[in-house]
Design a protein around this motif. Structure first.
Motif, PDB file in Angstrom:
ATOM      1  N   VAL A   3      28.528  54.246  65.216  1.00 48.36           N
ATOM      2  CA  VAL A   3      29.031  55.329  66.061  1.00 48.36           C
ATOM      3  C   VAL A   3      29.854  54.768  67.214  1.00 48.36           C
ATOM      4  N   VAL A   4      29.356  53.729  67.860  1.00 51.74           N
ATOM      5  CA  VAL A   4      30.057  53.130  68.996  1.00 51.74           C
ATOM      6  C   VAL A   4      31.406  52.552  68.562  1.00 51.74           C
ATOM      7  N   VAL A   5      31.410  51.796  67.483  1.00 54.83           N
ATOM      8  CA  VAL A   5      32.655  51.175  67.008  1.00 54.83           C
ATOM      9  C   VAL A   5      33.688  52.241  66.649  1.00 54.83           C
ATOM     10  N   GLN A   6      33.253  53.295  65.971  1.00 57.66           N
ATOM     11  CA  GLN A   6      34.192  54.332  65.571  1.00 57.66           C
ATOM     12  C   GLN A   6      34.715  55.113  66.774  1.00 57.66           C
ATOM     13  N   ALA A   7      33.858  55.362  67.763  1.00 56.83           N
ATOM     14  CA  ALA A   7      34.305  56.077  68.960  1.00 56.83           C
ATOM     15  C   ALA A   7      35.365  55.276  69.706  1.00 56.83           C
ATOM     16  N   VAL A   8      35.148  53.976  69.842  1.00 59.21           N
ATOM     17  CA  VAL A   8      36.130  53.118  70.510  1.00 59.21           C
ATOM     18  C   VAL A   8      37.421  53.065  69.686  1.00 59.21           C
ATOM     19  N   ARG A   9      37.284  52.966  68.397  1.00 58.94           N
ATOM     20  CA  ARG A   9      38.452  52.909  67.506  1.00 58.94           C
ATOM     21  C   ARG A   9      39.295  54.184  67.623  1.00 58.94           C
ATOM     22  N   LEU A  10      38.643  55.343  67.590  1.00 59.90           N
ATOM     23  CA  LEU A  10      39.374  56.606  67.681  1.00 59.90           C
ATOM     24  C   LEU A  10      39.997  56.798  69.060  1.00 59.90           C
ATOM     25  N   SER A  11      39.339  56.279  70.090  1.00 61.39           N
ATOM     26  CA  SER A  11      39.894  56.364  71.441  1.00 61.39           C
ATOM     27  C   SER A  11      41.185  55.568  71.557  1.00 61.39           C
ATOM     28  N   TYR A  12      41.302  54.525  70.764  1.00 62.13           N
ATOM     29  CA  TYR A  12      42.546  53.749  70.714  1.00 62.13           C
ATOM     30  C   TYR A  12      43.602  54.445  69.846  1.00 62.13           C
ATOM     31  N   LEU A  13      43.183  54.927  68.690  1.00 61.48           N
ATOM     32  CA  LEU A  13      44.141  55.492  67.734  1.00 61.48           C
ATOM     33  C   LEU A  13      44.792  56.776  68.222  1.00 61.48           C
ATOM     34  N   ILE A  14      44.139  57.513  69.126  1.00 64.67           N
ATOM     35  CA  ILE A  14      44.717  58.765  69.594  1.00 64.67           C
ATOM     36  C   ILE A  14      46.059  58.535  70.285  1.00 64.67           C
ATOM     37  N   ALA A  15      46.278  57.328  70.794  1.00 61.02           N
ATOM     38  CA  ALA A  15      47.521  57.026  71.504  1.00 61.02           C
ATOM     39  C   ALA A  15      48.680  56.690  70.570  1.00 61.02           C
ATOM     40  N   ILE A  16      48.368  56.351  69.326  1.00 60.14           N
ATOM     41  CA  ILE A  16      49.445  55.912  68.423  1.00 60.14           C
ATOM     42  C   ILE A  16      49.639  56.838  67.228  1.00 60.14           C
ATOM     43  N   ARG A  17      48.689  57.697  66.971  1.00 57.96           N
ATOM     44  CA  ARG A  17      48.845  58.626  65.849  1.00 57.96           C
ATOM     45  C   ARG A  17      49.662  59.838  66.276  1.00 57.96           C
ATOM     46  N   ARG A  18      50.533  60.288  65.417  1.00 54.17           N
ATOM     47  CA  ARG A  18      51.385  61.431  65.714  1.00 54.17           C
ATOM     48  C   ARG A  18      51.468  62.349  64.495  1.00 54.17           C
TER      49      ARG A  18
END
Length: 204
Positions: free
Chosen positions: A157-172
């Motif tokens: 859960v922690v790894v995925q939350a951090v990962r998604l917090s990063y990806l929100i800036a680059i996904r369009r």
């Protein structure tokens, strides 16, 4: 929905009948009526209240006739995560909502600040889990298997939350559909991880 609402009413009485009507009214008011909540930046707040506070605290109180502080904390955690689902949906639809004069929270904040809020909604529940919830759970006697089982999902859960917090800036555009699905999956994973630990360690 009507069957589940009737079940809540039969057990909880008039208070749950009122909550059921309020829930349905909020559902209708989300996108319809003279003041659509979604068009006035209130969609995330509505989701936080009804899918977080009302669902978690109301459900617990219905079965246990109490509302301890730790349950309110869990309700806040779930409310934040479900609000993140709503927010990423509105981030994806930012351009079309702006053209349609639909003032969602993402439109009002703009893409950059919306992405920042999304990170807070994703990571704050984890901070609450570590700083407060874990400290309130009893250190009951458990076997090694139970201890491993109660914590097994948290690293994922922690790894995925951090990962998604990063990806929100680059996904369009269409890539945000994947972000939306993964945010919903993370919310489910968080709920399962928290539930397992509460069942094994919480002592009212």
């Amino acid at each position: 929905a009507w069957l589940s609402g009737s079940y809540w009413w039969s057990l909880g009485g008039r208070a749950y009948l009122f909550l059921g009507f309020a829930w349905r009214l909020a559902l209708l008011a989300y996108s319809a009526g003279p003041y659509p909540l979604a068009s006035h930046a209130l969609g995330e707040v509505t989701v936080f209240i009804f899918f977080g506070l009302v669902a978690v605290v109301g459900g617990f109180a219905l079965h246990h006739n109490s509302m301890p502080f730790i349950v309110w904390l869990v309700a806040v955690q779930m409310g934040l995560l479900t609000s993140a689902i709503m927010l990423v949906n509105n981030i994806r639809d930012h351009d079309s909502d702006l053209q349609a004069d639909k003032h969602t929270l993402a439109v009002r904040l703009g893409p950059v600040r919306s992405e920042g809020l999304y990170r807070w909604l994703m990571l704050l529940p984890l901070a609450l889990q570590l700083a407060l919830v874990e400290q309130m759970l009893s250190d009951v006697a458990m076997t090694m298997a139970q201890r491993l089982f109660s914590t097994a999902l948290w690293p994922l859960v922690v790894v995925q939350a951090v990962r998604l917090s990063y990806l929100i800036a680059i996904r369009r555009l269409h890539a945000l559909n994947k972000q939306l699905a993964q945010t919903a999956a993370l919310t489910l994973g968080f709920a399962v991880a928290a539930s397992v630990e509460l069942v094994l360690r919480y002592q009212p």
